[in-house]
Design a protein around this motif. Structure first.
Motif, PDB file in Angstrom:
ATOM      1  N   UNK A 113      47.710 -25.303  49.699  1.00 36.97           N
ATOM      2  CA  UNK A 113      46.641 -24.526  50.129  1.00 36.97           C
ATOM      3  C   UNK A 113      45.570 -25.118  49.455  1.00 36.97           C
ATOM      4  N   UNK A 114      44.377 -24.965  50.305  1.00 35.96           N
ATOM      5  CA  UNK A 114      42.936 -25.477  50.136  1.00 35.96           C
ATOM      6  C   UNK A 114      42.493 -25.060  48.905  1.00 35.96           C
ATOM      7  N   UNK A 115      42.838 -23.657  48.376  1.00 36.33           N
ATOM      8  CA  UNK A 115      42.197 -23.002  47.227  1.00 36.33           C
ATOM      9  C   UNK A 115      43.233 -23.344  45.958  1.00 36.33           C
ATOM     10  N   UNK A 116      44.331 -24.209  45.988  1.00 40.38           N
ATOM     11  CA  UNK A 116      44.896 -24.338  44.903  1.00 40.38           C
ATOM     12  C   UNK A 116      44.519 -25.182  44.006  1.00 40.38           C
ATOM     13  N   UNK A 117      44.447 -24.787  42.643  1.00 38.90           N
ATOM     14  CA  UNK A 117      43.617 -25.653  41.688  1.00 38.90           C
ATOM     15  C   UNK A 117      44.366 -26.723  41.477  1.00 38.90           C
ATOM     16  N   UNK A 118      43.670 -28.066  41.655  1.00 43.88           N
ATOM     17  CA  UNK A 118      44.164 -29.133  41.343  1.00 43.88           C
ATOM     18  C   UNK A 118      43.364 -30.230  40.472  1.00 43.88           C
ATOM     19  N   UNK A 119      42.234 -29.662  39.710  1.00 48.84           N
ATOM     20  CA  UNK A 119      41.759 -30.434  38.874  1.00 48.84           C
ATOM     21  C   UNK A 119      40.759 -31.295  39.777  1.00 48.84           C
ATOM     22  N   UNK A 120      40.084 -32.303  38.974  1.00 47.76           N
ATOM     23  CA  UNK A 120      39.266 -33.089  39.535  1.00 47.76           C
ATOM     24  C   UNK A 120      37.693 -32.394  39.777  1.00 47.76           C
ATOM     25  N   UNK A 135      46.307 -34.772  45.661  1.00 45.11           N
ATOM     26  CA  UNK A 135      46.375 -33.651  45.924  1.00 45.11           C
ATOM     27  C   UNK A 135      45.497 -33.120  47.104  1.00 45.11           C
ATOM     28  N   UNK A 136      44.205 -33.984  47.341  1.00 39.00           N
ATOM     29  CA  UNK A 136      43.462 -34.123  48.450  1.00 39.00           C
ATOM     30  C   UNK A 136      44.089 -34.318  49.846  1.00 39.00           C
ATOM     31  N   UNK A 137      45.205 -35.392  49.761  1.00 40.72           N
ATOM     32  CA  UNK A 137      45.760 -35.460  50.813  1.00 40.72           C
ATOM     33  C   UNK A 137      46.531 -34.442  51.463  1.00 40.72           C
ATOM     34  N   UNK A 138      47.566 -33.907  50.204  1.00 37.62           N
ATOM     35  CA  UNK A 138      48.281 -32.878  50.661  1.00 37.62           C
ATOM     36  C   UNK A 138      47.483 -31.613  51.173  1.00 37.62           C
ATOM     37  N   UNK A 139      46.274 -31.409  50.759  1.00 34.99           N
ATOM     38  CA  UNK A 139      45.472 -30.249  51.325  1.00 34.99           C
ATOM     39  C   UNK A 139      45.159 -30.784  52.742  1.00 34.99           C
ATOM     40  N   UNK A 140      44.778 -31.790  53.020  1.00 40.16           N
ATOM     41  CA  UNK A 140      44.099 -32.289  53.999  1.00 40.16           C
ATOM     42  C   UNK A 140      45.311 -31.837  55.225  1.00 40.16           C
ATOM     43  N   UNK A 141      46.574 -32.287  54.884  1.00 34.60           N
ATOM     44  CA  UNK A 141      47.681 -32.455  55.750  1.00 34.60           C
ATOM     45  C   UNK A 141      48.356 -30.899  55.837  1.00 34.60           C
TER      46      UNK A 141
END
Length: 339
Positions: A332-339, A322-328
């Protein structure tokens, strides 16, 4: 007090709703005709795979989905599954010699009319119970009440809902005849307009929140969380492109996919693959990471695709994906992805 002033809270209903369900529009021949053996195989595969939440509607094949689903579910103890259907459409026999089927590859030859009043909802529920052969449904969903769909008739339909239709559903719930009231949403704009205004237990959101589009985060998703309204995500594959982006004739938001959207889906797929996760697996898991979302209910075109979905759901995507998808810039950077 406005919704913005209410402290966020996790939805209290439905506490025991299955996280993974089965959307039953394909049983109504949505894009292609599904024969009876294939429909039975699909439902048997779902049950064997542990699915216990089934969502249908009179609209799906003009009654065909409810007939097929009810014929299958009647063999099981009613306490062993969760069933939702929808209100807003009432059916009459088609005039003799006329094919009244619209919007479906097959389905049954009945003519649809729209009615969001108490009388219309009562008629729709009576018809659904008879088609299903089941006297009890767990939830009723107000179906397709949006301006883009109804045009000039929208205001009248909304007035019928607020004047009598919603009160009828609330009375059913108070008497224990249904457990929950839902409302279906197909567009972010309509979702945003109604999330803070309509008193329901959950919204069934068909397109606005997927791996490809998180615009609903800006308002309606937060509003639901603040009001304690649950969200069920329908169409997590966004009409197909998040299941098979390379397939010819694949759709996005029920229309032929553009190359721009296909390209984005393929880019997401590439990131997921680097982390050992399939694109369908990520698409199914992603919505459940939002604290308001209680379930996803994808529709599938056959037993083979359902088995693939069940397999895809098993690996838990790592937070690094999820972090890589946001970085790319693919999520969306604010989408909840846990962690």
């Amino acid at each position: 007090m406005t919704p913005d002033a209410v402290a966020p809270q996790a939805p209290t209903f439905p506490a025991d709703w299955p996280a993974f369900g089965q959307g039953c529009s394909p049983l109504g021949d949505i894009f292609q005709e599904m024969g009876e053996p294939a429909a039975r195989d699909l439902l048997e595969t779902a049950w064997t795979g542990g699915i216990r939440y089934f969502d249908t509607a009179p609209w799906y094949g003009h009654g065909l989905s409810e007939h097929r689903l009810g014929g299958f579910l009647r063999q099981f103890d009613r306490r062993d599954f969760v069933l939702s259907t929808k209100v807003g459409r009432v059916y009459d026999p088609a005039p003799r010699g006329k094919d009244a089927r619209i919007n479906w590859a097959g389905g049954l030859n009945f003519a649809v009319r729209y009615d969001y009043s108490a009388a219309g909802f009562e008629a729709a529920l009576t018809q659904s119970r008879l088609r299903l052969g089941l006297p009890v449904v767990d939830a009723l969903v107000i179906h397709d009440l949006d301006r883009g769909y109804h045009g000039a008739a929208y205001d009248g339909h909304l007035r019928d809902l607020t004047d009598s239709g919603l009160a009828y559903l609330q009375d059913l719930r108070a008497r224990g005849e249904i457990g929950a009231i839902g409302m279906g949403m197909n567009s972010t704009a309509e979702f945003a307009a109604l999330a803070g205004e309509i008193d329901v237990d959950f919204f069934l959101v068909a397109i606005p929140y997927t791996l490809l589009d998180q615009d609903a985060l800006d308002g309606p998703m937060a509003t639901c969380l603040q009001r304690g309204i649950a969200i069920v995500i329908g169409a997590p594959f966004a009409s197909g492109v998040l299941a098979a982006p390379r397939a010819p004739g694949i759709r996005y938001q029920y229309r032929p996919v553009t190359e721009e959207i296909r390209g984005k889906a393929l880019a997401i797929e590439a990131v997921c693959a680097r982390h050992g996760i399939s694109l369908p697996g990520a698409a199914l898991r992603f919505p459940l990471l939002h604290p308001a979302v209680v379930s996803v209910v994808p529709g599938v075109d056959g037993a083979a695709q359902l088995r693939a979905n069940l397999d895809a759901m098993r690996p838990e995507p790592p937070h690094a994906m999820w972090a890589e998808l946001k970085a790319a810039g693919l999520l969306r950077a604010d989408a909840p992805t846990g962690g």
